[in-house]
Motif scaffolding. Structure first.
Motif, mmCIF file in Angstrom:
data_model
loop_
_atom_site.group_PDB
_atom_site.id
_atom_site.type_symbol
_atom_site.label_atom_id
_atom_site.label_comp_id
_atom_site.label_asym_id
_atom_site.label_seq_id
_atom_site.Cartn_x
_atom_site.Cartn_y
_atom_site.Cartn_z
ATOM 1 N N GLU A 1 -3.473 -26.530 5.516
ATOM 2 C CA GLU A 1 -2.855 -25.308 6.006
ATOM 3 C C GLU A 1 -3.378 -24.948 7.397
ATOM 4 O O GLU A 1 -2.696 -24.253 8.157
ATOM 5 N N HIS A 2 -4.558 -25.421 7.719
ATOM 6 C CA HIS A 2 -5.098 -25.200 9.059
ATOM 7 C C HIS A 2 -4.403 -26.109 10.075
ATOM 8 O O HIS A 2 -3.900 -25.650 11.104
ATOM 9 N N THR A 3 -4.370 -27.386 9.773
ATOM 10 C CA THR A 3 -3.739 -28.311 10.710
ATOM 11 C C THR A 3 -2.235 -28.051 10.815
ATOM 12 O O THR A 3 -1.631 -28.270 11.873
ATOM 13 N N GLY A 4 -1.618 -27.562 9.735
ATOM 14 C CA GLY A 4 -0.190 -27.304 9.745
ATOM 15 C C GLY A 4 0.219 -26.087 10.547
ATOM 16 O O GLY A 4 1.391 -25.945 10.908
ATOM 17 N N TYR A 5 -0.731 -25.200 10.832
ATOM 18 C CA TYR A 5 -0.405 -23.981 11.586
ATOM 19 C C TYR A 5 -1.337 -23.750 12.778
ATOM 20 O O TYR A 5 -1.445 -22.626 13.275
ATOM 21 N N GLY A 6 -1.999 -24.808 13.216
ATOM 22 C CA GLY A 6 -2.784 -24.709 14.443
ATOM 23 C C GLY A 6 -4.041 -23.874 14.329
ATOM 24 O O GLY A 6 -4.483 -23.263 15.311
ATOM 25 N N ILE A 7 -4.638 -23.848 13.133
ATOM 26 C CA ILE A 7 -5.848 -23.070 12.905
ATOM 27 C C ILE A 7 -7.050 -24.014 12.907
ATOM 28 O O ILE A 7 -7.063 -24.993 12.157
ATOM 29 N N PRO A 8 -8.057 -23.763 13.721
ATOM 30 C CA PRO A 8 -9.237 -24.641 13.725
ATOM 31 C C PRO A 8 -9.878 -24.708 12.338
ATOM 32 O O PRO A 8 -9.943 -23.710 11.615
ATOM 33 N N ALA B 1 0.812 -1.215 0.000
ATOM 34 C CA ALA B 1 0.000 0.000 0.000
ATOM 35 C C ALA B 1 0.847 1.267 0.000
ATOM 36 O O ALA B 1 0.454 2.292 -0.577
ATOM 37 N N VAL B 2 2.024 1.189 0.635
ATOM 38 C CA VAL B 2 2.879 2.378 0.690
ATOM 39 C C VAL B 2 4.031 2.305 -0.310
ATOM 40 O O VAL B 2 4.819 3.250 -0.410
ATOM 41 N N GLN B 3 4.121 1.195 -1.048
ATOM 42 C CA GLN B 3 5.195 1.051 -2.031
ATOM 43 C C GLN B 3 4.675 0.983 -3.458
ATOM 44 O O GLN B 3 5.424 0.693 -4.386
ATOM 45 N N THR B 4 3.373 1.234 -3.636
ATOM 46 C CA THR B 4 2.773 1.415 -4.951
ATOM 47 C C THR B 4 1.953 2.694 -4.903
ATOM 48 O O THR B 4 1.706 3.256 -3.831
ATOM 49 N N GLU B 5 1.501 3.140 -6.072
ATOM 50 C CA GLU B 5 0.818 4.432 -6.117
ATOM 51 C C GLU B 5 -0.593 4.375 -6.683
ATOM 52 O O GLU B 5 -1.450 5.148 -6.281
ATOM 53 N N ARG B 6 -0.839 3.489 -7.635
ATOM 54 C CA ARG B 6 -2.092 3.547 -8.386
ATOM 55 C C ARG B 6 -2.936 2.286 -8.308
ATOM 56 O O ARG B 6 -4.168 2.359 -8.189
ATOM 57 N N ILE B 7 -2.315 1.127 -8.423
ATOM 58 C CA ILE B 7 -3.072 -0.115 -8.538
ATOM 59 C C ILE B 7 -3.895 -0.397 -7.293
ATOM 60 O O ILE B 7 -3.524 -0.063 -6.167
ATOM 61 N N ARG B 8 -5.030 -1.049 -7.516
ATOM 62 C CA ARG B 8 -5.832 -1.521 -6.409
ATOM 63 C C ARG B 8 -5.205 -2.805 -5.867
ATOM 64 O O ARG B 8 -4.502 -3.532 -6.583
ATOM 65 N N LEU B 9 -5.468 -3.099 -4.603
ATOM 66 C CA LEU B 9 -4.818 -4.204 -3.902
ATOM 67 C C LEU B 9 -5.865 -5.019 -3.165
ATOM 68 O O LEU B 9 -6.774 -4.453 -2.544
ATOM 69 N N GLY B 10 -5.738 -6.359 -3.201
ATOM 70 C CA GLY B 10 -6.733 -7.144 -2.494
ATOM 71 C C GLY B 10 -6.414 -8.621 -2.442
ATOM 72 O O GLY B 10 -5.372 -9.082 -2.918
ATOM 73 N N THR B 11 -7.345 -9.367 -1.850
ATOM 74 C CA THR B 11 -7.201 -10.815 -1.687
ATOM 75 C C THR B 11 -8.267 -11.544 -2.483
ATOM 76 O O THR B 11 -9.411 -11.131 -2.569
ATOM 77 N N LEU B 12 -7.849 -12.681 -3.013
ATOM 78 C CA LEU B 12 -8.770 -13.577 -3.715
ATOM 79 C C LEU B 12 -8.438 -14.994 -3.220
ATOM 80 O O LEU B 12 -7.678 -15.699 -3.854
ATOM 81 N N VAL B 13 -9.001 -15.416 -2.121
ATOM 82 C CA VAL B 13 -9.724 -14.626 -1.150
ATOM 83 C C VAL B 13 -9.171 -14.918 0.235
ATOM 84 O O VAL B 13 -8.573 -15.963 0.473
ATOM 85 N N THR B 14 -9.450 -13.995 1.173
ATOM 86 C CA THR B 14 -9.142 -14.225 2.579
ATOM 87 C C THR B 14 -10.075 -15.294 3.138
ATOM 88 O O THR B 14 -11.270 -15.297 2.837
ATOM 89 N N SER B 15 -9.515 -16.181 3.933
ATOM 90 C CA SER B 15 -10.321 -17.229 4.557
ATOM 91 C C SER B 15 -10.889 -16.732 5.880
ATOM 92 O O SER B 15 -10.158 -16.220 6.737
ATOM 93 N N ALA B 16 -12.188 -16.922 6.058
ATOM 94 C CA ALA B 16 -12.834 -16.501 7.302
ATOM 95 C C ALA B 16 -12.353 -17.291 8.507
ATOM 96 O O ALA B 16 -12.558 -16.876 9.649
ATOM 97 N N THR B 17 -11.679 -18.422 8.280
ATOM 98 C CA THR B 17 -11.166 -19.214 9.395
ATOM 99 C C THR B 17 -9.872 -18.638 9.959
ATOM 100 O O THR B 17 -9.464 -19.004 11.062
ATOM 101 N N PHE B 18 -9.204 -17.770 9.220
ATOM 102 C CA PHE B 18 -7.875 -17.312 9.622
ATOM 103 C C PHE B 18 -7.898 -16.219 10.680
ATOM 104 O O PHE B 18 -6.969 -16.104 11.485
ATOM 105 N N ARG B 19 -8.916 -15.357 10.652
ATOM 106 C CA ARG B 19 -8.899 -14.171 11.497
ATOM 107 C C ARG B 19 -10.275 -13.944 12.117
ATOM 108 O O ARG B 19 -11.296 -14.229 11.507
#
Length: 309
Positions: A112-119, A62-80
């Motif tokens: 990836e959940h079991t490997g990092y202790g995420i329910p 966000a602070v090292q680019t100027e114009r492009i939009r930035l996002g996730t495809l997609v964030t997992s609701a289990t992570f946070r």
């Protein structure tokens, strides 16, 4: 048509790798730079040097680019948890000057959940949690400054939250997938955009129709939701170059017929035209797996993008 670069850094990428391709994305004139939100490599790849956190990465970009939009495809609701997620995304949006978008899904990759202790709850619970997270995250952002937000759900409870910080601008919310009932219903309630990843044109057109029907049932104009698709980019200036790039990526050239981003520039332009006409898409995510191969971005920018205006 918006063309967005979409990366899978869990397969093996450092932050320096991501910064380089994000800047190349911006310099080439693409609309946005997106990344997956995964913590473990897939398909037998080592994933070295190891995973990078999606929202840590995007905040830095966000602070090292100027114009492009930035996002996730997609964030997992289990992570946070939903409150901290709303804070992280709002802060990244402030840091970018209002260029952040949030793709949010139920999560699916158990290892990836079991490997990092995420329910990793069962599918039904994951979708229920996704619905509550969408409700909470958007509710926190939409609460007027000075007000408070509360929510009493089956999985999350929010009591008198100050609902801060706010994003710099309203954050577009991306929902996607092929679920026939729950997914279109969630999109009708919360989505700015609906994305269909790695599907055939027939499947995509049918799913977009389900989303439109869900919008109508909810009293929402279906035209309010941007239609998008994601596919693997396998491009070459001629057939031989396409075959070489497919081999490098481990893709079978003969099985790429349903992929509108596989082929020569002319073939890709024709295929995207068919997708736009039949499925109504106005945005495409170009899954770019070889982050060192910046030539593929140049080909798209110079030979494909100008024909899709």
């Amino acid at each position: 048509m918006d063309l967005r670069i979409f990366t899978e850094p869990q397969q093996g990428a450092s932050y320096a790798d991501l910064l380089r391709i994000a800047r190349a994305t911006e310099d080439a004139g693409f609309d946005a730079f997106f990344r997956s939100d995964h913590y473990r490599a897939m398909g037998g790849t080592s994933g070295l040097p190891g995973p990078t956190d999606a929202w840590t990465t995007l905040s830095a970009l966000a602070v090292q680019t100027e114009r492009i939009r930035l996002g996730t495809l997609v964030t997992s609701a289990t992570f946070r948890l939903p409150g901290p997620l709303a804070i992280a995304v709002a802060q990244a949006d402030q840091m970018s000057g209002g260029r952040v978008e949030l793709g949010l899904g139920a999560g699916w990759f158990e290892a990836e959940h079991t490997g990092y202790g995420i329910p990793f709850p069962p599918t039904k619970e994951r979708f229920a949690r996704l619905a509550e997270q969408l409700e909470i995250v958007t509710g926190l952002w939409e609460t007027p400054v000075g007000g408070t937000y509360s929510f009493d759900g089956e999985h999350y409870t929010v009591v008198d939250s100050p609902a801060l910080p706010k994003p710099a601008h309203p954050v577009p919310v991306i929902v996607g997938g092929l679920g026939p009932r729950r997914t279109p219903a969630l999109a009708a309630r919360f989505a700015t955009e609906f994305n269909i990843p790695f599907a055939t044109l027939d499947v995509a057109a049918a799913q977009f129709e389900r989303v439109a029907e869900a919008c109508t049932a909810a009293g929402r104009d279906p035209a309010e939701i941007v239609r998008s698709a994601a596919h693997q980019l396998v491009i070459g200036r001629d057939d031989a170059a396409v075959a070489r790039r497919a081999e490098t990526l481990g893709a079978d050239r003969e099985k790429l017929g349903d992929n509108p981003l596989a082929g020569t520039p002319a073939e890709i332009v024709d295929a995207l035209g068919r997708w736009r006409e039949r499925a109504g898409i106005t945005r495409v995510y170009l899954q770019t797996l070889d982050l060192a191969d910046l030539d593929q971005l140049e080909i798209v920018a110079s030979q494909v993008a100008p024909q899709l205006v």
